[in-house]
Design a protein around this motif. Structure first.
Motif, PDB file in Angstrom:
ATOM      1  N   GLY A 237     -31.174 -16.537  -0.312  1.00 16.46           N
ATOM      2  CA  GLY A 237     -30.859 -15.727  -1.479  1.00 16.46           C
ATOM      3  C   GLY A 237     -31.791 -15.967  -2.645  1.00 16.46           C
ATOM      4  N   ASP A 238     -31.281 -15.675  -3.812  1.00 19.41           N
ATOM      5  CA  ASP A 238     -32.029 -15.677  -5.065  1.00 19.41           C
ATOM      6  C   ASP A 238     -31.635 -16.908  -5.884  1.00 19.41           C
ATOM      7  N   ILE A 239     -32.583 -17.757  -6.181  1.00 19.55           N
ATOM      8  CA  ILE A 239     -32.277 -18.998  -6.904  1.00 19.55           C
ATOM      9  C   ILE A 239     -31.750 -18.722  -8.311  1.00 19.55           C
ATOM     10  N   THR A 240     -32.108 -17.590  -8.903  1.00 17.94           N
ATOM     11  CA  THR A 240     -31.657 -17.308 -10.268  1.00 17.94           C
ATOM     12  C   THR A 240     -30.155 -17.028 -10.359  1.00 17.94           C
ATOM     13  N   THR A 241     -29.502 -16.840  -9.217  1.00 20.25           N
ATOM     14  CA  THR A 241     -28.055 -16.566  -9.221  1.00 20.25           C
ATOM     15  C   THR A 241     -27.221 -17.798  -8.885  1.00 20.25           C
ATOM     16  N   GLN A 242     -27.866 -18.930  -8.651  1.00 20.08           N
ATOM     17  CA  GLN A 242     -27.147 -20.129  -8.217  1.00 20.08           C
ATOM     18  C   GLN A 242     -26.397 -20.771  -9.379  1.00 20.08           C
ATOM     19  N   LYS A 243     -25.114 -21.065  -9.154  1.00 22.34           N
ATOM     20  CA  LYS A 243     -24.262 -21.704 -10.160  1.00 22.34           C
ATOM     21  C   LYS A 243     -24.258 -23.204  -9.899  1.00 22.34           C
ATOM     22  N   VAL A 244     -25.321 -23.859 -10.350  1.00 22.99           N
ATOM     23  CA  VAL A 244     -25.508 -25.299 -10.156  1.00 22.99           C
ATOM     24  C   VAL A 244     -25.876 -25.923 -11.501  1.00 22.99           C
ATOM     25  N   ASP A 245     -25.932 -27.235 -11.539  1.00 21.56           N
ATOM     26  CA  ASP A 245     -26.317 -27.902 -12.781  1.00 21.56           C
ATOM     27  C   ASP A 245     -27.745 -27.536 -13.178  1.00 21.56           C
ATOM     28  N   ALA A 246     -28.665 -27.522 -12.192  1.00 18.44           N
ATOM     29  CA  ALA A 246     -30.055 -27.184 -12.487  1.00 18.44           C
ATOM     30  C   ALA A 246     -30.687 -26.457 -11.313  1.00 18.44           C
ATOM     31  N   ILE A 247     -31.516 -25.474 -11.640  1.00 14.80           N
ATOM     32  CA  ILE A 247     -32.375 -24.873 -10.627  1.00 14.80           C
ATOM     33  C   ILE A 247     -33.791 -25.366 -10.910  1.00 14.80           C
ATOM     34  N   VAL A 248     -34.582 -25.443  -9.871  1.00 14.40           N
ATOM     35  CA  VAL A 248     -35.970 -25.861 -10.031  1.00 14.40           C
ATOM     36  C   VAL A 248     -36.849 -24.620 -10.037  1.00 14.40           C
ATOM     37  N   ASN A 249     -37.772 -24.603 -10.966  1.00  9.51           N
ATOM     38  CA  ASN A 249     -38.739 -23.521 -11.086  1.00  9.51           C
ATOM     39  C   ASN A 249     -40.072 -23.981 -10.525  1.00  9.51           C
ATOM     40  N   ALA A 250     -40.629 -23.212  -9.610  1.00 12.81           N
ATOM     41  CA  ALA A 250     -41.986 -23.456  -9.120  1.00 12.81           C
ATOM     42  C   ALA A 250     -42.928 -22.872 -10.168  1.00 12.81           C
ATOM     43  N   ALA A 251     -43.195 -23.668 -11.190  1.00 11.19           N
ATOM     44  CA  ALA A 251     -43.933 -23.214 -12.367  1.00 11.19           C
ATOM     45  C   ALA A 251     -45.443 -23.348 -12.164  1.00 11.19           C
TER      46      ALA A 251
ATOM     47  N   ALA B 118     -31.245 -23.332 -19.369  1.00 10.99           N
ATOM     48  CA  ALA B 118     -31.327 -22.241 -18.389  1.00 10.99           C
ATOM     49  C   ALA B 118     -31.170 -20.880 -19.055  1.00 10.99           C
ATOM     50  N   GLY B 119     -31.037 -20.852 -20.368  1.00 10.06           N
ATOM     51  CA  GLY B 119     -30.928 -19.572 -21.061  1.00 10.06           C
ATOM     52  C   GLY B 119     -29.759 -18.751 -20.540  1.00 10.06           C
ATOM     53  N   LEU B 120     -30.039 -17.543 -20.061  1.00  5.72           N
ATOM     54  CA  LEU B 120     -29.011 -16.615 -19.601  1.00  5.72           C
ATOM     55  C   LEU B 120     -28.634 -16.806 -18.130  1.00  5.72           C
ATOM     56  N   LEU B 121     -29.246 -17.757 -17.455  1.00  6.31           N
ATOM     57  CA  LEU B 121     -28.957 -18.003 -16.041  1.00  6.31           C
ATOM     58  C   LEU B 121     -27.623 -18.730 -15.890  1.00  6.31           C
ATOM     59  N   PRO B 122     -26.979 -18.646 -14.718  1.00  4.38           N
ATOM     60  CA  PRO B 122     -25.678 -19.306 -14.527  1.00  4.38           C
ATOM     61  C   PRO B 122     -25.757 -20.828 -14.384  1.00  4.38           C
ATOM     62  N   SER B 123     -26.941 -21.383 -14.224  1.00  6.10           N
ATOM     63  CA  SER B 123     -27.083 -22.845 -14.173  1.00  6.10           C
ATOM     64  C   SER B 123     -27.152 -23.377 -15.605  1.00  6.10           C
ATOM     65  N   HIS B 124     -27.144 -24.704 -15.746  1.00  5.22           N
ATOM     66  CA  HIS B 124     -27.198 -25.311 -17.076  1.00  5.22           C
ATOM     67  C   HIS B 124     -28.631 -25.603 -17.517  1.00  5.22           C
ATOM     68  N   TYR B 125     -29.472 -25.967 -16.546  1.00  2.00           N
ATOM     69  CA  TYR B 125     -30.848 -26.348 -16.847  1.00  2.00           C
ATOM     70  C   TYR B 125     -31.807 -25.697 -15.861  1.00  2.00           C
ATOM     71  N   VAL B 126     -33.079 -25.659 -16.277  1.00  2.00           N
ATOM     72  CA  VAL B 126     -34.177 -25.331 -15.373  1.00  2.00           C
ATOM     73  C   VAL B 126     -35.128 -26.517 -15.399  1.00  2.00           C
ATOM     74  N   ILE B 127     -35.401 -27.046 -14.220  1.00  2.76           N
ATOM     75  CA  ILE B 127     -36.413 -28.097 -14.089  1.00  2.76           C
ATOM     76  C   ILE B 127     -37.679 -27.407 -13.600  1.00  2.76           C
ATOM     77  N   HIS B 128     -38.706 -27.457 -14.417  1.00  4.19           N
ATOM     78  CA  HIS B 128     -39.975 -26.798 -14.105  1.00  4.19           C
ATOM     79  C   HIS B 128     -40.894 -27.836 -13.473  1.00  4.19           C
ATOM     80  N   THR B 129     -41.370 -27.557 -12.276  1.00  2.00           N
ATOM     81  CA  THR B 129     -42.319 -28.456 -11.627  1.00  2.00           C
ATOM     82  C   THR B 129     -43.483 -27.630 -11.115  1.00  2.00           C
ATOM     83  N   VAL B 130     -44.639 -28.273 -11.034  1.00  2.00           N
ATOM     84  CA  VAL B 130     -45.843 -27.572 -10.598  1.00  2.00           C
ATOM     85  C   VAL B 130     -46.272 -28.122  -9.247  1.00  2.00           C
ATOM     86  N   GLY B 131     -46.202 -27.265  -8.248  1.00  2.00           N
ATOM     87  CA  GLY B 131     -46.669 -27.634  -6.915  1.00  2.00           C
ATOM     88  C   GLY B 131     -48.163 -27.407  -6.795  1.00  2.00           C
TER      89      GLY B 131
END
Length: 183
Positions: free
Chosen positions: A9-23, A69-82
């Motif tokens: 699915g779509d990570i932006t819809t996940q209701k978790v403490d944090a989603i990780v962004n492939a920044a 996480a702004g308007l997303l359902p999670s609380h935080y976004v962890i941005h990491t660079v692969g």
């Protein structure tokens, strides 16, 4: 018991403490999952990323930073660079492992109980999908052996190929300490 969840699915819809962004290193948004997170999360994520940029000049490959996480359902976004795949000649395996590990460490530092990962570096950065999934699963399994707060790890696959790769690899895990769900 700690749990690993596999989600198609779509990570932006996940209701978790944090989603990780492939920044990317600029932290200013981009294509793929990065662009989707910035678009759906709203201006607050970009504003916090700009503050981080002003303070430290972006985010290096393998490193991780955290924002709201702004308007997303999670609380935080962890941005990491692969890493960008360069035929395995530029320490890509170690850098990808570091991106996952630093994201997990940041979640632990914030005492989060769950986190959702996309398939880091397997899109426009062209990291081989099987190799990337092996690194991500191995890193998560090692981390779950000794961490204190994280209980649930979600691997959220946006495309069917990644989902099937994770499904196959996760079905082979044999441990009595971690439950694998979503197969």
């Amino acid at each position: 018991m700690k749990r690993i969840h596999l989600v198609y699915g779509d990570i932006t819809t996940q209701k978790v403490d944090a989603i990780v962004n492939a920044a990317n290193t600029s932290l200013l948004g981009g294509g793929g999952v990065d662009g989707a997170i910035h678009r759906k999360g709203g201006e607050q994520i970009l504003a916090e990323c700009q503050k981080i940029r002003n303070k430290q000049g972006g985010c290096a490959v393998g490193e991780a930073v955290i924002t709201t996480a702004g308007l997303l359902p999670s609380h935080y976004v962890i941005h990491t660079v692969g890493p960008i795949w360069q035929d395995g000649q530029a320490n890509e395996d170690q850098l990808l492992k570091k991106a996952y590990l630093n994201s997990l460490k940041l979640a632990e530092k914030y005492q989060l109980s769950n986190i959702a990962f996309p398939n880091i570096s397997t899109g426009v950065y062209h990291f081989p999908k099987v190799q990337a999934s092996e690194i991500s699963i191995e890193t998560v399994l090692e981390f779950l052996e000794y961490n204190q707060y994280l209980q649930d790890i979600y691997f959220v696959c946006f495309d069917k190929e990644n989902f099937q790769i994770y499904q196959h690899l996760l079905s082979q895990i044999q441990t009595d300490k971690i439950q694998v769900l979503g197969l």
